[in-house]
Design a protein around this motif. Structure first.
Motif, mmCIF file in Angstrom:
data_model
loop_
_atom_site.group_PDB
_atom_site.id
_atom_site.type_symbol
_atom_site.label_atom_id
_atom_site.label_comp_id
_atom_site.label_asym_id
_atom_site.label_seq_id
_atom_site.Cartn_x
_atom_site.Cartn_y
_atom_site.Cartn_z
ATOM 1 N N LEU A 277 -3.683 -6.965 -4.873
ATOM 2 C CA LEU A 277 -4.463 -6.625 -3.832
ATOM 3 C C LEU A 277 -5.265 -7.706 -3.408
ATOM 4 N N ALA A 278 -5.568 -8.766 -4.411
ATOM 5 C CA ALA A 278 -6.103 -9.962 -3.800
ATOM 6 C C ALA A 278 -5.090 -11.247 -3.597
ATOM 7 N N PHE B 229 0.601 -1.251 -0.031
ATOM 8 C CA PHE B 229 -0.121 -0.061 -0.105
ATOM 9 C C PHE B 229 0.871 1.399 0.039
ATOM 10 N N PHE B 230 2.179 0.948 0.390
ATOM 11 C CA PHE B 230 3.036 2.390 0.099
ATOM 12 C C PHE B 230 3.167 2.663 -1.092
ATOM 13 N N ILE B 231 3.336 1.637 -1.911
ATOM 14 C CA ILE B 231 3.522 1.763 -3.341
ATOM 15 C C ILE B 231 2.448 2.396 -4.154
ATOM 16 N N TRP B 232 1.055 2.140 -3.771
ATOM 17 C CA TRP B 232 -0.041 2.518 -4.197
ATOM 18 C C TRP B 232 -0.376 4.041 -3.869
ATOM 19 N N GLY B 233 -0.224 4.184 -2.584
ATOM 20 C CA GLY B 233 -0.318 5.382 -2.069
ATOM 21 C C GLY B 233 0.671 6.671 -2.469
ATOM 22 N N GLY C 130 1.732 2.129 5.624
ATOM 23 C CA GLY C 130 2.509 2.486 4.455
ATOM 24 C C GLY C 130 1.932 3.564 3.801
ATOM 25 N N TRP C 131 0.622 3.495 3.424
ATOM 26 C CA TRP C 131 -0.167 4.531 2.643
ATOM 27 C C TRP C 131 0.178 5.990 3.251
ATOM 28 N N ILE C 132 -0.209 5.982 4.755
ATOM 29 C CA ILE C 132 -0.067 7.148 5.435
ATOM 30 C C ILE C 132 1.561 7.740 5.173
ATOM 31 N N ILE C 133 2.616 7.075 5.568
ATOM 32 C CA ILE C 133 3.781 7.396 5.531
ATOM 33 C C ILE C 133 4.019 7.821 3.851
ATOM 34 N N ALA C 134 3.583 7.468 2.969
ATOM 35 C CA ALA C 134 3.622 7.651 1.712
ATOM 36 C C ALA C 134 3.144 9.161 1.431
ATOM 37 N N GLY C 135 1.987 9.434 2.201
ATOM 38 C CA GLY C 135 1.239 10.850 1.944
ATOM 39 C C GLY C 135 1.978 11.887 2.700
ATOM 40 N N LEU C 136 2.708 11.591 3.830
ATOM 41 C CA LEU C 136 3.233 12.432 4.811
ATOM 42 C C LEU C 136 4.674 12.809 3.999
ATOM 43 N N LEU C 137 5.192 11.765 3.445
ATOM 44 C CA LEU C 137 6.457 12.077 2.661
ATOM 45 C C LEU C 137 6.228 13.317 1.648
#
Length: 406
Positions: free
Chosen positions: A113-114, A17-21, A141-148
């Motif tokens: 994702l599946a 989810f880091f990759i996606w976000g 992972g998504w949060i850290i991507a956005g914060l970066l």
């Protein structure tokens, strides 16, 4: 589950989810600002690649992962190929060159994702209690991507090409790491492949369960307004002047993180129907807050609308994944997860992506857009789906009589 396996699965979810976000949140802004001569309709077309990938996902996962190749091997190969595609995307300057590369990438990415769900579920004895504590690391992972992205001011400096490069680096890491994950061999290896199974019709058997059929149709319908959020929240927040919008949007994933931790408690007390209904109600409230929020006196509405993401996502999508896993039974868990991805990220959001761009384009003004009217449209759609769901869905207890017989 062994601690070592729990750590592996958690890190897998984090990277997935880091990759996606890392690039998806700001995709709309990237298309409008980094590519030449683009419009809101082209933003929708770019996001539409997700739905195309989701429609194809059940065929890739259901056929290959259920029959021929171990899920962790497929996951690794896809992310290694994805590394190159994401890096190529970062250098594009026109929509005509950007779109086909993004399309190929999303056709490959959406089945993962599946796959990560299937790999996780195969290691668990009770997914309703264990899965949320693994899946929550995807939210991190998504949060850290956005914060970066917010911290590095890539939106303000028009440097969103770097989001694709960051995602490419993470994709390379997950591609290599996937080969160390617990072995998840195909459950039907060596058996004869029928035309029915090649077309992905095995998972459709779940629709014989009336409750699951209603859930499936509701999943499609609620994802129509969801497409408005994915497409235009970041351009909306940037247009009205919110500083570090992608970073602010990560508060939605922080909320998701908190609700993920308490989901087992809610699941036990509320059951499937109430969990799904609360998730849909949160979408209605969120869009209404966006409609009347602004950067000055009603700034709080924007923040609350963002924070509601925890309920919006966890109570509907994660509950749906768990519900699907129970209905599917043991033999077709991989294809079942691909099937629910088809309903949500595929068909539902495909319709939403097709209509959201023209709607936003229709309410374009000399100074930007009439966002109040734009956001009230998905609020109304979500409200209608909620009413119909409450009237017709029956929260049958999942037991041996409701699990699909293969």
């Amino acid at each position: 589950m062994k601690s070592a396996v729990r750590v592996q699965l958690s890190f897998m979810m984090f990277l997935e989810f880091f990759i996606w976000g890392a690039w998806f949140v700001t995709l709309g802004t990237f298309v409008l600002k980094n590519l030449q001569d683009t419009s809101a309709t082209q933003v929708s077309v770019a996001f539409l690649t997700q739905s195309i990938g989701a429609v194809i996902a059940p065929f890739i996962v259901g056929i290959i992962a259920d029959r021929f190749i171990a899920a962790q091997v497929i996951l690794g190969v896809i992310h290694l190929i994805g590394t190159a595609l994401l890096w190529i995307c970062s250098g594009m300057t026109t929509f005509d060159s950007f779109y086909p590369v993004l399309l190929v990438y999303m056709i490959l990415y959406m089945p993962t994702l599946a796959l990560v769900n299937a790999i996780s579920f195969r290691q668990m004895s009770d997914p309703s209690k264990e899965f949320s504590f693994i899946r929550v690391f995807g939210t991190v992972g998504w949060i850290i991507a956005g914060l970066l992205i917010g911290w590095l001011h890539w939106e303000k400096t028009n440097s969103l090409d770097l989001t694709f490069k960051m995602a490419a680096a993470a994709s390379l890491l997950l591609g290599v790491f996937s080969f160390t994950l617990p072995k998840t061999p195909p459950s039907k290896k060596g058996t004869k492949v029928s035309v029915r199974e090649i077309l992905g019709l095995d998972a459709i058997r779940m629709l014989k369960n009336r409750s699951y059929l209603l859930f499936f149709l509701s999943s499609i319908a609620i994802c129509i307004p969801l497409a408005f959020y994915y497409n235009f929240t970041n351009p909306f927040l940037n247009e009205i002047g919110m500083d570090a919008a992608a970073g602010k949007q990560s508060m939605g994933q922080m909320s998701e993180f908190l609700f993920m931790l308490v989901m087992p408690l809610f699941f036990a007390r509320l059951g499937v129907k109430k969990m799904l209904a609360l998730g849909m109600l949160a979408w209605v409230i969120r869009y209404t807050l966006f409609a009347y929020g602004n950067i000055d006196t009603n700034y709080w509405m924007l923040i609350v609308g963002i924070v509601l993401h925890g309920i919006c996502y966890d109570f509907f999508f994660v509950t749906g994944q768990i519900y699907t896993d129970k209905i599917a039974g043991e033999e077709f868990k991989s294809s079942a997860q691909g099937f629910v991805t088809l309903a949500t990220y595929g068909v539902g959001m495909l319709i939403g992506f097709l209509i959201s761009g023209p709607i936003v384009e229709a309410y374009k003004t000399s100074g930007g857009h009439n966002w109040q009217t734009i956001w009230l449209i998905p609020a109304g759609i979500a409200g209608a789906v909620l009413v119909l769901f409450m009237l017709f869905f029956r929260d049958n207890k999942v037991d041996k009589n409701t699990v699909v017989k293969h």
